[in-house]
Design a protein around this motif. Structure first.
Motif, PDB file in Angstrom:
ATOM      1  N   ARG A   1     -33.373 -28.570  28.057  1.00 19.03           N
ATOM      2  CA  ARG A   1     -32.143 -27.810  28.199  1.00 19.03           C
ATOM      3  C   ARG A   1     -31.726 -27.195  26.880  1.00 19.03           C
ATOM      4  N   SER A   2     -30.980 -26.146  27.037  1.00 12.73           N
ATOM      5  CA  SER A   2     -30.586 -25.333  25.903  1.00 12.73           C
ATOM      6  C   SER A   2     -29.076 -25.134  25.963  1.00 12.73           C
ATOM      7  N   SER A   3     -28.392 -25.396  24.859  1.00  8.02           N
ATOM      8  CA  SER A   3     -26.930 -25.214  24.824  1.00  8.02           C
ATOM      9  C   SER A   3     -26.580 -24.223  23.733  1.00  8.02           C
ATOM     10  N   THR A   4     -25.761 -23.269  24.079  1.00  3.21           N
ATOM     11  CA  THR A   4     -25.378 -22.233  23.118  1.00  3.21           C
ATOM     12  C   THR A   4     -23.867 -22.110  23.041  1.00  3.21           C
ATOM     13  N   TRP A   5     -23.361 -22.131  21.841  1.00  5.56           N
ATOM     14  CA  TRP A   5     -21.950 -21.846  21.594  1.00  5.56           C
ATOM     15  C   TRP A   5     -21.843 -20.480  20.948  1.00  5.56           C
ATOM     16  N   ILE A   6     -20.894 -19.692  21.378  1.00  8.32           N
ATOM     17  CA  ILE A   6     -20.659 -18.394  20.724  1.00  8.32           C
ATOM     18  C   ILE A   6     -19.168 -18.253  20.446  1.00  8.32           C
ATOM     19  N   ALA A   7     -18.842 -17.827  19.241  1.00  5.66           N
ATOM     20  CA  ALA A   7     -17.456 -17.494  18.917  1.00  5.66           C
ATOM     21  C   ALA A   7     -17.421 -16.011  18.592  1.00  5.66           C
ATOM     22  N   ASP A   8     -16.435 -15.291  19.125  1.00  5.87           N
ATOM     23  CA  ASP A   8     -16.378 -13.854  18.838  1.00  5.87           C
ATOM     24  C   ASP A   8     -14.973 -13.431  18.461  1.00  5.87           C
ATOM     25  N   PHE A   9     -14.900 -12.365  17.698  1.00  6.13           N
ATOM     26  CA  PHE A   9     -13.607 -11.840  17.270  1.00  6.13           C
ATOM     27  C   PHE A   9     -13.694 -10.329  17.141  1.00  6.13           C
ATOM     28  N   ILE A  10     -12.710  -9.631  17.711  1.00  7.35           N
ATOM     29  CA  ILE A  10     -12.670  -8.170  17.637  1.00  7.35           C
ATOM     30  C   ILE A  10     -11.277  -7.764  17.205  1.00  7.35           C
ATOM     31  N   TRP A  11     -11.235  -6.826  16.305  1.00  8.73           N
ATOM     32  CA  TRP A  11      -9.946  -6.316  15.838  1.00  8.73           C
ATOM     33  C   TRP A  11     -10.040  -4.804  15.781  1.00  8.73           C
ATOM     34  N   LYS A  12      -9.053  -4.142  16.370  1.00 10.77           N
ATOM     35  CA  LYS A  12      -9.061  -2.680  16.369  1.00 10.77           C
ATOM     36  C   LYS A  12      -7.766  -2.141  15.787  1.00 10.77           C
ATOM     37  N   TRP A  13      -7.913  -1.044  15.098  1.00 15.69           N
ATOM     38  CA  TRP A  13      -6.753  -0.396  14.494  1.00 15.69           C
ATOM     39  C   TRP A  13      -6.813   1.100  14.758  1.00 15.69           C
ATOM     40  N   ALA A  14      -5.672   1.701  14.995  1.00 15.47           N
ATOM     41  CA  ALA A  14      -5.594   3.159  15.084  1.00 15.47           C
ATOM     42  C   ALA A  14      -4.221   3.571  14.575  1.00 15.47           C
ATOM     43  N   PRO A  15      -4.146   4.638  13.769  1.00 15.47           N
ATOM     44  CA  PRO A  15      -2.833   5.065  13.278  1.00 15.47           C
ATOM     45  C   PRO A  15      -1.930   5.417  14.456  1.00 15.47           C
ATOM     46  N   ASN A  16      -0.741   4.864  14.499  1.00 18.78           N
ATOM     47  CA  ASN A  16       0.208   5.038  15.607  1.00 18.78           C
ATOM     48  C   ASN A  16      -0.358   4.568  16.944  1.00 18.78           C
ATOM     49  N   GLY A  17      -1.412   3.794  16.907  1.00 19.08           N
ATOM     50  CA  GLY A  17      -2.008   3.326  18.162  1.00 19.08           C
ATOM     51  C   GLY A  17      -2.709   4.434  18.929  1.00 19.08           C
ATOM     52  N   ASN A  18      -2.958   5.563  18.265  1.00 23.45           N
ATOM     53  CA  ASN A  18      -3.602   6.703  18.918  1.00 23.45           C
ATOM     54  C   ASN A  18      -5.034   6.854  18.397  1.00 23.45           C
ATOM     55  N   PRO A  19      -6.020   6.333  19.130  1.00 24.91           N
ATOM     56  CA  PRO A  19      -7.389   6.310  18.590  1.00 24.91           C
ATOM     57  C   PRO A  19      -8.104   7.653  18.638  1.00 24.91           C
ATOM     58  N   SER A  20      -7.492   8.688  19.203  1.00 24.65           N
ATOM     59  CA  SER A  20      -8.243   9.926  19.408  1.00 24.65           C
ATOM     60  C   SER A  20      -8.628  10.602  18.089  1.00 24.65           C
ATOM     61  N   GLU A  21      -7.819  10.429  17.054  1.00 22.42           N
ATOM     62  CA  GLU A  21      -8.164  11.086  15.790  1.00 22.42           C
ATOM     63  C   GLU A  21      -8.947  10.141  14.871  1.00 22.42           C
ATOM     64  N   ARG A  22      -8.332   9.034  14.513  1.00 19.96           N
ATOM     65  CA  ARG A  22      -9.004   8.062  13.647  1.00 19.96           C
ATOM     66  C   ARG A  22      -8.843   6.689  14.257  1.00 19.96           C
ATOM     67  N   ASN A  23      -9.839   5.855  14.090  1.00 22.55           N
ATOM     68  CA  ASN A  23      -9.677   4.463  14.505  1.00 22.55           C
ATOM     69  C   ASN A  23     -10.717   3.606  13.808  1.00 22.55           C
ATOM     70  N   PHE A  24     -10.453   2.322  13.812  1.00 27.79           N
ATOM     71  CA  PHE A  24     -11.302   1.382  13.112  1.00 27.79           C
ATOM     72  C   PHE A  24     -11.508   0.160  14.001  1.00 27.79           C
ATOM     73  N   LYS A  25     -12.730  -0.361  13.946  1.00 32.46           N
ATOM     74  CA  LYS A  25     -13.035  -1.510  14.788  1.00 32.46           C
ATOM     75  C   LYS A  25     -13.853  -2.504  13.974  1.00 32.46           C
ATOM     76  N   PHE A  26     -13.427  -3.745  13.981  1.00 32.83           N
ATOM     77  CA  PHE A  26     -14.188  -4.797  13.330  1.00 32.83           C
ATOM     78  C   PHE A  26     -14.605  -5.790  14.402  1.00 32.83           C
ATOM     79  N   GLN A  27     -15.826  -6.240  14.293  1.00 25.68           N
ATOM     80  CA  GLN A  27     -16.338  -7.140  15.323  1.00 25.68           C
ATOM     81  C   GLN A  27     -17.293  -8.128  14.677  1.00 25.68           C
ATOM     82  N   ALA A  28     -17.153  -9.397  15.020  1.00 25.10           N
ATOM     83  CA  ALA A  28     -18.049 -10.406  14.466  1.00 25.10           C
ATOM     84  C   ALA A  28     -18.299 -11.484  15.511  1.00 25.10           C
ATOM     85  N   GLU A  29     -19.512 -12.011  15.495  1.00 23.84           N
ATOM     86  CA  GLU A  29     -19.839 -13.102  16.412  1.00 23.84           C
ATOM     87  C   GLU A  29     -20.711 -14.126  15.692  1.00 23.84           C
ATOM     88  N   TYR A  30     -20.561 -15.362  16.097  1.00 21.30           N
ATOM     89  CA  TYR A  30     -21.307 -16.456  15.498  1.00 21.30           C
ATOM     90  C   TYR A  30     -21.868 -17.312  16.631  1.00 21.30           C
TER      91      TYR A  30
END
Lengths: 298, 467
Positions: B304-333
């Motif tokens: 048998r095989s057991s896997t744990w995964i932890a993930d985190f995503i964070w998104k940013w956009a000026p004024n919450g409007n992603p159409s012009e600029r936006n940023f996304k950070f994502q990490a998993e372990y």
């Protein structure tokens, strides 16, 4: 002891009695309209704000959490929310707000939409098959949506149905009076040719009799390109315009570019409730919009 | 319009009055004639203008509106057809010639590849990736269904085929069929929604070349009625995919649980964090090893095989409007431990350490591993059509205990690393072109500089994307 219990009951009673109709409004205009109709009986969550492009919303976790608890989902429809709402509806685990249920209300279903495309082809840009969804900028549409919305709210919350009807009638009366005032005020705008960033003012310009002579986006939903803007500028020689209309959520680069080269005033319109500091509610939205248009005309 | 036509009328009336004051001289007669002509034309223009205006009014008049019911009736029966979309994906890849790519220190999932075809991740030059055909529709008021068929070179694979509940309520969502498991963050995303041209090493090490774990089974999710996003899910499935294996048994071969939490911070930030656990059972799971002399050895794992995964995503956009600029950070372990037995044999008849005489002998031993890894990536849309991204990833082959087979097999201890940068351009939300450079050190002793030029196009009714 009895006293304490009684006191507790007294404190808790208003909390228990506050079985508000929970409304999830996708855009600020419908959130504001629900508040006008429902007054104290509703608690409204507005999923987006005026500085967000309504076509480009993400199905954020917070939206799922709010949709989960909603009794009524008020959307514009006509595919305006196609990029996120279907996902929020399905993943919310909330049966009441699924399409086709009484808890799902679509404004586009009760008004006649403009610009229904004859040919559905993405080569025409991000067109909406059902027609232009920015319908709230015609005050008569707001009235139609309000009437249907009040009926729907009454259907979902029969105990308050009479209050919702009364709330709508009071709103409609003030709104009709305001329409008379606005139309008189806006008379000088009739026939004024304008450029627009996106087709977000079709209903407004039709209502006021203004003429759209050009769009900054080469095709609906496609970002303005320098080539298209240059061509548009050249076309202004033959087909002059009086101003450039931009919604609060539009990026102002392209319109500033046109404005600075053509000398046209760039008019930033609130587009929806909250788009400008003055546009605090639906009445103020129209007041401020007209004021900005008239100011640019002078 | 009213204003301009009233001006015309005024002009016309002045012109009409002109001949009356004209004198008797010839010149004046001529002038009068010209004026009359002018007047006639002006009147015709005015009349035409009036017609245009009335036509315009008729078009915009509310009285002329057809009732809403009429519009609805116009939809033909074909309106019931499912939403159809097709994803076109392909690439040009420039990298070193490695016959069978694998990640050093991790179980190779590809198994043997003795065909002459070069598979997936090893393809160089121009290639077309899977074209995905997506069909989705509401089945009735209670269920929704979706199927994704991945097509490539005479090979059509059912990538997904599931139904989902619409009407259970209480925050409950039930899904059944074949679906991408809800574990991790990237797992549920299709390759066309990825921010890079390939899956992170982590996903390739965990689930094989295609970088995703799919279940044939059931998924139950529950969304808590809280203002903050809080979601719990559990899955039961066949478990035929790596790290499990196909098996002929009743019951479930794989089980997964996951929990997600997320919210907004102000109007500009939103985030989601999650933790997932996957447990699978394998029997006769084939993978490729190297023996102590560098010869190929086949290993069959049961356990048998057991896997744990932890993930985190964070998104940013000026004024919450992603159409012009936006940023996304994502990490998993992830952390995976496997426990069971390893059956080492010589499939090639090469006389490897497990079967020196190529007599069909097998060496069965204990097998225990504990491995981990992570990736972190950021993508920034700095202009409406342009995005740039950076990804760094590292795995750790950790502890690998092969028991008696440790004497026969090479036990690599290695930390694969990879760094990737990408730049993409989107004409619209339906078309994207991506240039990617990666420095891949996932194989010991090899630094592979990989250049990829990839296109992703989607046709038709393209559904909403997840957060």
């Amino acid at each position: 002891m009895k006293r304490i219990l009684l006191l507790c009951l007294l404190v808790a009673a208003p909390l228990l009695a506050r079985a508000d109709l929970r409304v999830f409004a996708t855009v600020p205009e419908w959130g504001a309209l629900v508040k006008e109709i429902g007054g104290p009986h509703v608690s409204v969550y507005t999923a987006t704000h005026a500085l967000q492009d309504p076509h480009r919303i993400e199905a954020r976790p917070s939206l799922l959490a709010q949709a989960r608890r909603a009794d009524l989902l008020v959307a514009t429809g006509a595919d305006l929310e196609a990029g996120w709402l279907p996902l929020v509806q399905r993943d919310s685990g909330n049966a009441a707000i699924q399409s086709g249920r009484p808890g799902y209300f679509e404004a586009a279903a009760v008004v006649r939409l403009r610009d229904v495309p004859a040919v559905l082809d993405r080569a025409q840009g991000d067109i909406h098959a059902a027609g232009n969804p920015h319908l709230h900028l015609d005050p008569y549409n707001v009235l139609k949506v309000g009437e249907a919305l009040a009926a729907r709210m009454g259907e979902l919350d029969p105990a308050q149905a009479a209050d919702y009807q009364a709330g709508f009638r009071a709103f409609a009366e003030r709104w009709q009076a305001a329409i008379g005032r606005w139309e008189k005020l806006a008379a000088p705008l009739r026939g004024v040719p304008v450029l627009v960033h996106h087709q977000s003012f079709v209903y407004l310009t039709h209502w006021l009799g203004m003429r759209e002579v050009g769009m900054l986006e080469p095709k609906p939903g496609i970002e303005p390109t320098s080539g298209h803007l240059t061509a548009l500028l050249a076309r202004l020689q033959a087909q002059p315009a009086k101003m450039v209309l931009v919604a609060a959520y539009n990026r102002d680069g392209p319109s500033q570019w046109i404005a600075s080269r053509s000398g046209l005033p760039m008019v930033l319109l609130p587009y929806t409730v909250g788009g400008t500091p003055a546009a605090g509610d639906l009445f103020a939205l129209y007041d401020d919009t007209l004021q900005r248009l008239l100011q640019a005309l002078q | 319009m009213i204003r301009s036509s009233s001006r015309v009328l005024a002009a016309v009336s002045t012109l009409v009055s002109l001949p009356a004051v004209a004198g008797e001289t010839e010149l004046q007669v001529l002038r009068a004639e010209i004026e009359q002509l002018k007047v006639a034309y002006e009147q015709r223009i005015a009349a035409l203008e009036a017609r245009v205006q009335s036509a315009e009014q008729a078009r915009s008049a509310p009285a002329a509106e057809p009732p809403a019911e009429q519009r609805a009736a116009a939809a033909p029966a074909s309106g019931f057809n499912p939403e159809v979309s097709l994803i076109l994906q392909g690439q040009y890849k420039n990298m070193k010639d490695v016959a069978e790519r694998s990640i050093t220190g991790f179980a190779s999932t590809a198994g043997h590849n003795h065909g002459d075809g070069i598979e997936g991740v090893s393809k160089r030059g121009f290639s077309v990736e899977h074209s995905e055909l997506v069909l989705a529709a509401n089945i009735d008021p209670y269920w929704r269904g979706q199927a994704i068929i991945a097509v490539q070179d005479g090979d059509a694979e059912v990538e997904e085929a599931w139904f989902q509940s619409l009407a259970i309520g209480h925050g409950i969502g039930l899904k059944g069929g074949r679906f991408r498991s809800g574990i991790g963050y990237l797992n549920e995303q299709h390759p066309h929604a990825w921010d890079f041209a390939d899956a992170p090493l982590m996903y390739q090490a965990l689930f094989g070349e295609e970088g995703r774990y799919k279940q044939d089974g059931l998924q139950l999710k529950w969304l808590a009625p809280t203002p903050m996003f809080l979601e719990f899910g559990a899955e039961l499935g066949r478990g035929a995919d790596f790290p499990g294996s196909e098996r002929n048994k009743n019951g479930a071969g794989a089980g997964a649980v996951f929990a997600h939490i997320g919210d907004d911070v102000g109007i500009e930030h939103s985030w989601r964090a999650g933790v997932s656990y996957l447990r699978t059972r394998a029997s006769e799971r084939e993978s490729r090893f190297e023996d102590i002399n560098g010869l190929e050895a086949a290993g069959s794992f049961a356990g048998r095989s057991s896997t744990w995964i932890a993930d985190f995503i964070w998104k940013w956009a000026p004024n919450g409007n992603p159409s012009e600029r936006n940023f996304k950070f994502q990490a998993e372990y992830f952390q995976r431990s496997e426990k069971g037995s390893l059956d080492c044999y010589d499939e090639q008849g090469a006389g490897n350490a497990c079967d020196p005489l190529a007599a069909g002998e097998r060496v069965v031993s204990d097998y225990r591993t504990r491995q981990s890894g992570w990736y972190a990536q950021s993508v920034y849309q700095f202009l409406p059509r342009w995005r740039a991204g950076l990804r760094y990833e590292q795995l750790d082959s950790g502890s690998r205990n092969f028991g008696a087979n440790a004497a026969n097999l090479e036990v690599d201890s290695y930390r694969p690393k990879k760094a990737t940068v990408m730049l993409d351009y989107s004409w619209s939300e339906f078309s994207r072109l991506r240039l990617q450079y990666a420095q891949d050190k996932s194989m010991r002793g090899l630094t592979d500089n990989q250049w990829t030029l990839q296109y992703v196009m989607s046709l038709g009714a393209h559904g909403a994307h997840r957060f």
